[in-house]
Design a protein around this motif. Structure first.
Motif, short mmCIF file in Angstrom:
data_model
loop_
_atom_site.label_atom_id
_atom_site.label_comp_id
_atom_site.label_asym_id
_atom_site.label_seq_id
_atom_site.Cartn_x
_atom_site.Cartn_y
_atom_site.Cartn_z
N TYR A 116 -10.90 6.26 -15.64
CA TYR A 116 -11.09 5.12 -14.73
C TYR A 116 -11.64 3.91 -15.49
CZ TYR A 116 -12.91 2.21 -11.00
OH TYR A 116 -13.20 1.14 -10.18
N SER A 146 -11.34 6.19 -5.31
CA SER A 146 -12.28 6.95 -4.46
C SER A 146 -11.92 8.44 -4.40
CB SER A 146 -12.34 6.36 -3.06
OG SER A 146 -11.08 6.42 -2.44
N GLU A 191 0.85 -1.20 0.00
CA GLU A 191 0.00 0.00 0.00
C GLU A 191 0.88 1.24 0.00
OE1 GLU A 191 -3.60 1.01 0.48
OE2 GLU A 191 -2.45 2.86 0.36
N THR A 195 -19.75 -0.56 -4.76
CA THR A 195 -19.54 -1.17 -3.44
C THR A 195 -19.29 -0.07 -2.42
OG1 THR A 195 -18.55 -3.04 -4.57
CG2 THR A 195 -18.18 -2.91 -2.21
#
Ligand SMILES: NC(=O)c1ccc[n+]([C@@H]2O[C@H](COP(=O)([O-])OP(=O)(O)OC[C@H]3O[C@@H](n4cnc5c(N)ncnc54)[C@H](O)[C@@H]3O)[C@@H](O)[C@H]2O)c1
Length: 270
Positions: free
Chosen positions: A176, A113, A55, A209
């Motif tokens: 995206y 996001s 990450e 989601t």
């Protein structure tokens, strides 16, 4: 170890206290510091695997590792920029040095996001380049780094996380959607290159989601319309994706490769 955590349908979380054949498997999960990747990491650990939290946000990854440890699991944090070949190579070298193997790669990291939605001709070129670099080149670089170790073991699993926005077509998200579309071709072609080595490559297609991360691109009306278009009319949550991703990493899924599998409550149909 058991837990009382349940899915939205009230069923016990799939992986709690069960190994599904992933016990002690080393599973690199990119972008595991928040959102859906965080859930994959927690659930793989609950199933006895060792997730590697690859990450870019090291502090977030360390928080997830602490959650895993508190729940009795094990993980390894390797601060990684998937868009940087030196970083992905160093990540895999450290994984192999510390854990001795790499069994699976979940290409989950993405610029997602944090994105603003805008008409395609208003997307700045540097934003376009960054999305393609992380979402597509990042998956390629991670695959390139892990595959030599998988080939040496004669076993491996690669899961590319794409998106329901590809079959649906979504306005104002062209970089995206284009990036996620590329992962389908990557999945199909890489599966052909690696099948003889015992390595499967599949893509998982989530629907919309909802995670702990707020997205200002989702309006209440948009969310209601999304849910109304699903066969199962409730919001999708990260736990809904765990069963499929985990299964694709098991020995039982060894003859499934080059597939894109939707897990979206019937939002789309292949
Ligand atoms: N949430 C949804 O509705 C949805 C739907 C379809 C597909 N997806 C896909 O599922 C995946 C996870 O979605 P999410 O909602 O958790 O996204 P998110 O934006 O909340 O999380 C993405 C994670 O990737 C990390 N990341 C970004 N750039 C990175 C880099 N260069 N190197 C390493 N890590 C990096 C971020 O720090 C973050 O932790 C993404 O691939 C996304 O495209 C999500």
């Amino acid at each position: 170890m058991t837990s009382t955590i349940t899915s939205p349908d009230g069923a016990p979380a799939l992986s709690r206290g069960r190994d599904f054949g992933v016990r002690d498997r080393v599973v690199v999960i990119t972008g595991a510091g928040q959102g859906i990747g965080r859930e994959y990491a927690r659930e793989f650990a609950a199933a006895g695997a060792i997730p590697v939290l690859a990450e870019i946000n090291g502090a977030a990854a360390r928080n997830v590792a602490a959650e895993i440890e508190q729940a009795g699991g094990r993980s390894l944090v390797v601060e990684t920029d998937v868009a940087d070949p030196a970083s992905t190579e160093a990540m895999v070298e450290r994984v192999v040095a510390e854990l001795g193997r790499v069994d699976a790669l979940i290409n989950n990291a993405a610029i997602f996001s944090s994105l603003q939605m805008r008409p395609f001709d208003q997307i700045p070129l540097d934003e376009w380049d960054a999305v393609l670099r992380v979402n597509v080149t990042g998956a390629f670089l991670c695959a390139r780094a892990v595959v030599p170790h998988m080939k040496a073991a004669g076993w491996g699993r690669i899961v590319n996380i794409m998106s329901g926005s590809v079959p649906l077509g979504i306005r104002n998200y062209l970089h995206y959607v284009t990036s996620k579309s590329a992962l389908v071709g990557m999945t199909n072609s890489l599966a052909r290159e690696l099948g003889a080595d015992g390595i499967t490559v599949n893509a998982v297609q989530p629907g919309g989601t909802f995670t702990e991360v707020p997205r200002n691109t989702v309006t209440p009306e948009g969310k209601a319309a999304l849910i109304a278009n699903q066969c199962i009319p409730r919001e999708e949550v990260p736990m809904d994706l765990v069963g499929l991703v985990l299964f694709l990493c098991t020995p039982a899924a060894g003859f499934i490769t080059g597939q894109t599998i939707a897990c979206d409550g019937g939002l789309t149909h292949h």
